[in-house]
Design a protein around this motif. Structure first.
Motif, PDB file in Angstrom:
ATOM      1  N   ASP A   1       1.603 -25.258  60.445  1.00  0.00           N
ATOM      2  CA  ASP A   1       0.750 -25.390  59.261  1.00  0.00           C
ATOM      3  C   ASP A   1      -0.419 -24.413  59.359  1.00  0.00           C
ATOM      4  O   ASP A   1      -0.983 -24.201  60.441  1.00  0.00           O
ATOM      5  N   ARG A   2      -0.785 -23.842  58.222  1.00  0.00           N
ATOM      6  CA  ARG A   2      -1.887 -22.881  58.187  1.00  0.00           C
ATOM      7  C   ARG A   2      -2.997 -23.390  57.282  1.00  0.00           C
ATOM      8  O   ARG A   2      -2.751 -23.880  56.188  1.00  0.00           O
ATOM      9  N   TYR A   3      -4.212 -23.259  57.794  1.00  0.00           N
ATOM     10  CA  TYR A   3      -5.404 -23.626  57.031  1.00  0.00           C
ATOM     11  C   TYR A   3      -6.308 -22.397  56.959  1.00  0.00           C
ATOM     12  O   TYR A   3      -6.326 -21.568  57.878  1.00  0.00           O
ATOM     13  N   ALA A   4      -7.065 -22.303  55.885  1.00  0.00           N
ATOM     14  CA  ALA A   4      -7.970 -21.170  55.710  1.00  0.00           C
ATOM     15  C   ALA A   4      -9.383 -21.671  55.507  1.00  0.00           C
ATOM     16  O   ALA A   4      -9.612 -22.662  54.798  1.00  0.00           O
ATOM     17  N   GLY A   5     -10.340 -20.992  56.110  1.00  0.00           N
ATOM     18  CA  GLY A   5     -11.742 -21.355  55.958  1.00  0.00           C
ATOM     19  C   GLY A   5     -12.622 -20.123  55.915  1.00  0.00           C
ATOM     20  O   GLY A   5     -12.315 -19.108  56.552  1.00  0.00           O
ATOM     21  N   ARG A   6     -13.713 -20.240  55.181  1.00  0.00           N
ATOM     22  CA  ARG A   6     -14.674 -19.130  55.127  1.00  0.00           C
ATOM     23  C   ARG A   6     -15.410 -18.981  56.451  1.00  0.00           C
ATOM     24  O   ARG A   6     -15.847 -17.883  56.814  1.00  0.00           O
ATOM     25  N   ARG A   7     -15.577 -20.078  57.147  1.00  0.00           N
ATOM     26  CA  ARG A   7     -16.238 -20.062  58.443  1.00  0.00           C
ATOM     27  C   ARG A   7     -15.417 -20.889  59.426  1.00  0.00           C
ATOM     28  O   ARG A   7     -14.643 -21.770  59.032  1.00  0.00           O
ATOM     29  N   LEU A   8     -15.650 -20.624  60.716  1.00  0.00           N
ATOM     30  CA  LEU A   8     -14.888 -21.274  61.778  1.00  0.00           C
ATOM     31  C   LEU A   8     -15.859 -21.892  62.783  1.00  0.00           C
ATOM     32  O   LEU A   8     -16.770 -21.214  63.269  1.00  0.00           O
ATOM     33  N   LEU A   9     -15.660 -23.168  63.068  1.00  0.00           N
ATOM     34  CA  LEU A   9     -16.453 -23.859  64.096  1.00  0.00           C
ATOM     35  C   LEU A   9     -15.495 -24.404  65.150  1.00  0.00           C
ATOM     36  O   LEU A   9     -14.636 -25.237  64.847  1.00  0.00           O
ATOM     37  N   ILE A  10     -15.655 -23.914  66.380  1.00  0.00           N
ATOM     38  CA  ILE A  10     -14.790 -24.336  67.486  1.00  0.00           C
ATOM     39  C   ILE A  10     -15.537 -25.340  68.356  1.00  0.00           C
ATOM     40  O   ILE A  10     -16.604 -25.050  68.890  1.00  0.00           O
ATOM     41  N   THR A  11     -14.960 -26.537  68.488  1.00  0.00           N
ATOM     42  CA  THR A  11     -15.579 -27.598  69.295  1.00  0.00           C
ATOM     43  C   THR A  11     -14.507 -28.207  70.206  1.00  0.00           C
ATOM     44  O   THR A  11     -14.323 -29.428  70.236  1.00  0.00           O
ATOM     45  N   THR A  12     -13.827 -27.349  70.932  1.00  0.00           N
ATOM     46  CA  THR A  12     -12.660 -27.754  71.718  1.00  0.00           C
ATOM     47  C   THR A  12     -13.003 -28.312  73.100  1.00  0.00           C
ATOM     48  O   THR A  12     -12.104 -28.684  73.857  1.00  0.00           O
ATOM     49  N   GLY A  13     -14.283 -28.348  73.454  1.00  0.00           N
ATOM     50  CA  GLY A  13     -14.685 -29.006  74.696  1.00  0.00           C
ATOM     51  C   GLY A  13     -14.365 -28.217  75.948  1.00  0.00           C
ATOM     52  O   GLY A  13     -14.343 -26.987  75.942  1.00  0.00           O
ATOM     53  N   LEU A  14     -14.084 -28.951  77.022  1.00  0.00           N
ATOM     54  CA  LEU A  14     -13.873 -28.310  78.322  1.00  0.00           C
ATOM     55  C   LEU A  14     -12.797 -29.022  79.115  1.00  0.00           C
ATOM     56  O   LEU A  14     -12.342 -30.115  78.750  1.00  0.00           O
ATOM     57  N   VAL A  15     -12.433 -28.403  80.220  1.00  0.00           N
ATOM     58  CA  VAL A  15     -11.506 -28.985  81.184  1.00  0.00           C
ATOM     59  C   VAL A  15     -12.250 -29.162  82.504  1.00  0.00           C
ATOM     60  O   VAL A  15     -12.942 -28.246  82.965  1.00  0.00           O
ATOM     61  N   ASP A  16     -12.131 -30.333  83.099  1.00  0.00           N
ATOM     62  CA  ASP A  16     -12.731 -30.605  84.404  1.00  0.00           C
ATOM     63  C   ASP A  16     -11.763 -30.171  85.500  1.00  0.00           C
ATOM     64  O   ASP A  16     -10.609 -30.611  85.530  1.00  0.00           O
ATOM     65  N   VAL A  17     -12.234 -29.322  86.399  1.00  0.00           N
ATOM     66  CA  VAL A  17     -11.402 -28.842  87.503  1.00  0.00           C
ATOM     67  C   VAL A  17     -12.003 -29.345  88.810  1.00  0.00           C
ATOM     68  O   VAL A  17     -13.120 -28.980  89.179  1.00  0.00           O
ATOM     69  N   PHE A  18     -11.269 -30.212  89.489  1.00  0.00           N
ATOM     70  CA  PHE A  18     -11.788 -30.744  90.747  1.00  0.00           C
ATOM     71  C   PHE A  18     -10.688 -30.800  91.795  1.00  0.00           C
ATOM     72  O   PHE A  18      -9.521 -30.559  91.480  1.00  0.00           O
ATOM     73  N   PRO A  19     -11.037 -31.084  93.060  1.00  0.00           N
ATOM     74  CA  PRO A  19     -10.072 -30.967  94.150  1.00  0.00           C
ATOM     75  C   PRO A  19      -8.803 -31.786  93.920  1.00  0.00           C
ATOM     76  O   PRO A  19      -8.840 -32.883  93.355  1.00  0.00           O
ATOM     77  N   ASP A  20      -7.701 -31.235  94.395  1.00  0.00           N
ATOM     78  CA  ASP A  20      -6.404 -31.899  94.258  1.00  0.00           C
ATOM     79  C   ASP A  20      -6.216 -32.843  95.439  1.00  0.00           C
ATOM     80  O   ASP A  20      -5.507 -32.546  96.403  1.00  0.00           O
ATOM     81  N   ILE A  21      -6.873 -33.987  95.340  1.00  0.00           N
ATOM     82  CA  ILE A  21      -6.817 -34.998  96.393  1.00  0.00           C
ATOM     83  C   ILE A  21      -6.130 -36.236  95.830  1.00  0.00           C
ATOM     84  O   ILE A  21      -6.542 -36.745  94.780  1.00  0.00           O
TER      85      ILE A  21
END
Length: 325
Positions: free
Chosen positions: A104-124
């Protein structure tokens, strides 16, 4: 041939439906802007039973906050779409194309990205499974609930000593596990000793769990140190992939704890038409800061759109006048 979009172009497409994205969308729809929020439905704080520090909603489940936010936005005519965004790109002079995994395609005059983050911590073993419950990172989010418990701070970098000293505010029983981190300096050891923080060397090989709760930390030589909760300082990596092709800049956080998108306080990235908010722009932002950053971005987005509206109206008026209409 013109592109086919899922619906008519909107003023702003918001990618990410967490608190920053919803905070922005609510502000924009109340400003009578057309908005589509596209959300993949995997918020970072979903494993946590409660969200803390959000004024008037302290202790509310994170997913409940999002549900209420979506209801409010829909009440003003905003659209919330479930889907994972695969790509964003310019579609002509004044539009962005946002394409989902479903095509699906959407169109906007402006773009706001709020995709957050990924937590990277030890593989224990045992660590990931308890993340957001009794494996945590933020004292302001979880400290009160873990007060007076036996806490273990897992050293993952140079901030470990400060972490242990800070968590000492919530409990008198704090142990710093050095794991694979460097030894503390003499001054740091003195500080830890003065505050009664035990320092344990040796690599951590497992977090012991029984009856759905942490019981201890197992070291490489076999010793198990009883603990009730583990504090870990992950690396925070902003989800910036969608922006990589638009020319935004990704930078190290000043504290060396991860990478985030470079942006002005308003959320403007310096790339025309592109804003960011929440953890993608500030990996240390909590729930209230994230929501507030969305509101700030929305206000400046609206101002930018207003300037364009006025310029287009003036251009249209001049064109009509020159044509004698």
């Amino acid at each position: 041939m013109s592109e086919i979009f899922k619906r008519d172009p909107v003023d702003v497409v918001v990618v990410g439906g967490g608190l920053s994205g919803l905070g922005a969308a609510l502000t924009l729809v109340r400003a009578r802007r057309s908005v589509v929020v596209i959300d993949a439905g995997n918020p970072r704080n979903a494993p946590a039973a409660h969200s803390h520090g959000y004024l008037t909603r302290d202790g509310a489940p994170p997913l409940e906050l999002l549900r209420l936010g979506r209801e409010e936005i829909r009440g003003y005519g905003g659209e919330i779409v479930s889907g994972a965004v695969e790509s964003v790109a310019r579609a002509g002079e004044r539009l962005f194309r946002v394409t989902t995994a479903e095509g699906d395609r959407y169109a906007g005059r402006r773009l706001l990205i709020t995709t957050g983050l990924v937590d990277v911590f030890p593989d224990i073993p045992g660590l990931h499974e308890r993340w957001g419950n009794d494996v945590v990172h933020c004292p302001f989010c979880f400290g009160w609930e873990l007060r007076d418990q036996a806490l273990g701070v897992l050293a993952t970098g140079p901030q470990a000593t400060m972490q242990a000293l800070m968590w000492r505010q919530w409990s008198s029983d704090v142990t710093l596990f050095l794991h694979t981190a460097p030894e503390p300096t003499d001054e740091q050891r003195q500080q830890l000793a003065a505050r009664g923080v035990r320092v344990v060397g040796g690599e951590v090989t497992r977090v012991e769990v029984e009856d759905n709760k942490i019981t201890g930390v197992r070291l490489s030589h076999g010793e198990v140190v009883p603990r009730q909760a583990i504090i870990v300082g992950p690396q925070f990596q902003a989800r910036h992939r969608l922006l990589d092709g638009l020319g935004v800049e990704v930078v190290d956080h000043p504290m060396g704890i991860g990478r985030q998108v470079k942006a002005e306080p308003s959320g403007f990235t310096g790339v025309p038409g592109v804003w960011v908010a929440g953890n993608v722009a500030d990996v240390t932002a909590g729930v209230m800061q994230s929501a507030a950053s969305g509101v700030t971005a929305a206000a400046t987005l609206n101002a930018d759109l207003t300037q364009e509206d006025v310029a287009l109206a003036v251009e249209s008026m001049r064109t009509a006048a020159s044509a004698g209409l």
